[in-house]
Design an enzyme around this catalytic site. Structure first.
Site, PDB file in Angstrom:
ATOM      1  CB  ALA A  82     -62.896 -32.560  85.876  1.00 27.83           C
ATOM      2  NE  ARG A  83     -59.588 -36.568  81.290  1.00 26.57           N
ATOM      3  CZ  ARG A  83     -58.427 -35.957  81.542  1.00 26.57           C
ATOM      4  NH1 ARG A  83     -58.383 -34.642  81.580  1.00 26.57           N
ATOM      5  NH2 ARG A  83     -57.344 -36.660  81.783  1.00 26.57           N
ATOM      6  CB  SER A  84     -66.281 -30.274  80.483  1.00 26.25           C
ATOM      7  OG  SER A  84     -65.299 -29.257  80.357  1.00 26.25           O
TER       8      SER A  84
ATOM      9  CG  HIS B  74     -53.592 -30.886  77.406  1.00 30.44           C
ATOM     10  ND1 HIS B  74     -54.396 -29.779  77.456  1.00 30.44           N
ATOM     11  CD2 HIS B  74     -54.184 -31.820  78.192  1.00 30.44           C
ATOM     12  CE1 HIS B  74     -55.441 -30.018  78.241  1.00 30.44           C
ATOM     13  NE2 HIS B  74     -55.323 -31.252  78.708  1.00 30.44           N
ATOM     14  NE  ARG B  75     -44.949 -32.396  74.595  1.00 28.74           N
ATOM     15  CZ  ARG B  75     -44.836 -32.765  75.861  1.00 28.74           C
ATOM     16  NH1 ARG B  75     -45.030 -31.874  76.819  1.00 28.74           N
ATOM     17  NH2 ARG B  75     -44.549 -34.004  76.184  1.00 28.74           N
TER      18      ARG B  75
END
Length: 430
Positions: free
Chosen positions: A260-262, A300-301
């Protein structure tokens, strides 16, 4: 046409003066880069940098034959001194053409940032494009010319554009450059634009210049550039424009793993940033009334290029089977697995042992088979959950186990597998 790279770094060079960052600390010896400057056939110098005579002498070149010095971008700081034999540096106004006595023709191109791009056509018709740091071509490119100087005609036996998926298609009337020098890592969208209009084709040699301390150290730079269809050269390299050089092999299938969040999604997007019309497959779907989830999707978009298309679906098999030259980015496999487990009611223990496990294996086998057979460039993202806390519930442990199996099966079909940890990329394969 012979090109010598007197420097390949950003305007401040690498390492930057007085910069304490880790990247600058590692930029020693052959990894150090002077500000980018290019010497063409000993008569044309693109960009004037500190100590040009020393930089040329260091690689066995002389500036005594230089008849024209062109600047591509405004420089900050004190004026750069230049040796007496050099002519006064100038910038050619956008759209104008300069013809040298040596037979070289230079056309100035308008950019979307302060600066000027230069198309250089050699006496034999070889064509190169040079763009300054942070710059991309804003308007139309000048019409291409063949090696004989007529325009436009098929170069190198005809324009054959090898698409991202490896298939070729002819585009009459376009002539790709033989060599392009640009800020690949800083402006991958600029390379995408050139590909979109046919200015960069399968045989174009794309070389990254203006490299700065944001460049990842060591072999990761090579891998990242190769994924974009580009390469880098050390200072002092001499290239023959128009000679065939094997292009970096773009991985057909890449799996990007991470927690996660890497930074795994950003890394996957970065691998395709130089290609136009990528199809982004979002397997997350929508969650009515969940504002926090909507914000995640919007983040993300918003960071994706405007030219990319997005489809929200978990139906991956038809997309992988399509005969489409545009790359496919799947984000992510863990959410695809969640949907697949929902479909077979894998969360219920009775359903799982009553056939749900077999049905899920079939779905995973079909997906892995589709990836194996796909001719598209595919970059997929998935969560690495095998190193975390053991889930407290049976359903959680089942999901963890099945995701581990899916990741392993998918990775077995990929030429490149990456693990992203704390924003750092570790190659597991490729």
């Amino acid at each position: 046409m012979e090109l010598t790279l007197l420097g390949t770094g950003a305007p401040d060079g690498l390492p930057r003066p007085d910069c304490p960052c880790a990247r600058c600390a590692l930029a020693t010896g052959q990894h150090a880069r002077a500000a980018t400057a290019a010497l063409i056939d000993g008569v044309l110098l693109l960009d004037l940098t500190p100590g040009p005579a020393f930089a040329a002498a260091r690689v066995g070149r002389s500036l005594h034959g230089v008849r024209q010095v062109l600047l591509s971008h405004p420089r900050s700081g004190p004026p750069v001194e230049f040796p007496e034999p050099l002519p006064t540096p100038v910038r050619v106004p956008d759209g104008e053409e300069l013809v040298l006595l040596s037979g070289h023709r230079v056309t100035a191109l308008a950019l979307d940032s302060p600066g000027t791009g230069y198309e250089v056509v050699g006496p034999g018709g070889e064509r190169l494009l040079y763009l300054p740091p942070g710059g991309a071509v804003a308007g139309e490119l000048p019409p291409g010319r063949s090696r004989t100087g007529s325009k436009p005609g098929p170069a190198r036996g005809g324009r054959r554009d090898r698409s991202a998926g490896g298939r070729e298609r002819a585009e009459p009337g376009t002539v790709p450059y033989d060599l392009v020098l640009l800020d690949v890592l800083g402006r991958p969208d600029g390379l995408a634009r050139l590909r979109a209009v046919g200015a960069v084709g399968a045989e174009t040699d794309v070389v990254a210049v203006h490299l700065d301390h944001s460049t990842p150290p060591g072999a990761e730079t090579v891998r990242r550039l190769a994924a974009l269809g580009a390469g880098a050269e050390p200072d002092g390299s001499t290239l023959v424009v128009g000679d065939f050089r094997a292009a970096p092999q773009i991985p057909r299938r890449t799996l990007v793993l991470g927690g996660a969040r890497s930074g795994k999604s950003a890394e996957a997007e970065r691998r395709l940033a130089a290609f136009p019309e990528v199809l982004y497959v979002a397997t997350a779907g929508r969650r009515d009334g969940d504002a926090e989830w909507d914000a995640r999707v919007r983040l993300h978009r918003d960071r994706r290029p405007a030219s990319w298309r997005t489809v929200e679906t978990c139906e991956l098999l038809p997309l992988l089977a399509e005969d489409d030259p545009h790359p496919l980015l799947i984000d992510c496999l863990s959410l695809w697995l969640t949907d697949a487990m929902d479909a077979v009611d894998a969360w219920d223990d009775a359903s799982w042992h009553g056939g749900g496990a077999h049905k899920l294996r079939q779905r995973i086998d079909e997906l892995v088979g589709a990836v194996r057979d796909s001719r598209r460039v595919v970059v997929a993202v998935s969560n690495e959950v095998g190193s975390g806390v053991v889930p407290a519930t049976l359903a959680g442990r089942r999901f963890r186990d099945e995701l581990g199996r899916l990741n392993a099966a998918f990775a077995a079909e990929c030429e490149q597998v990456l693990l992203v940890t704390a924003g750092l990329v570790q190659p597991l394969r490729g």
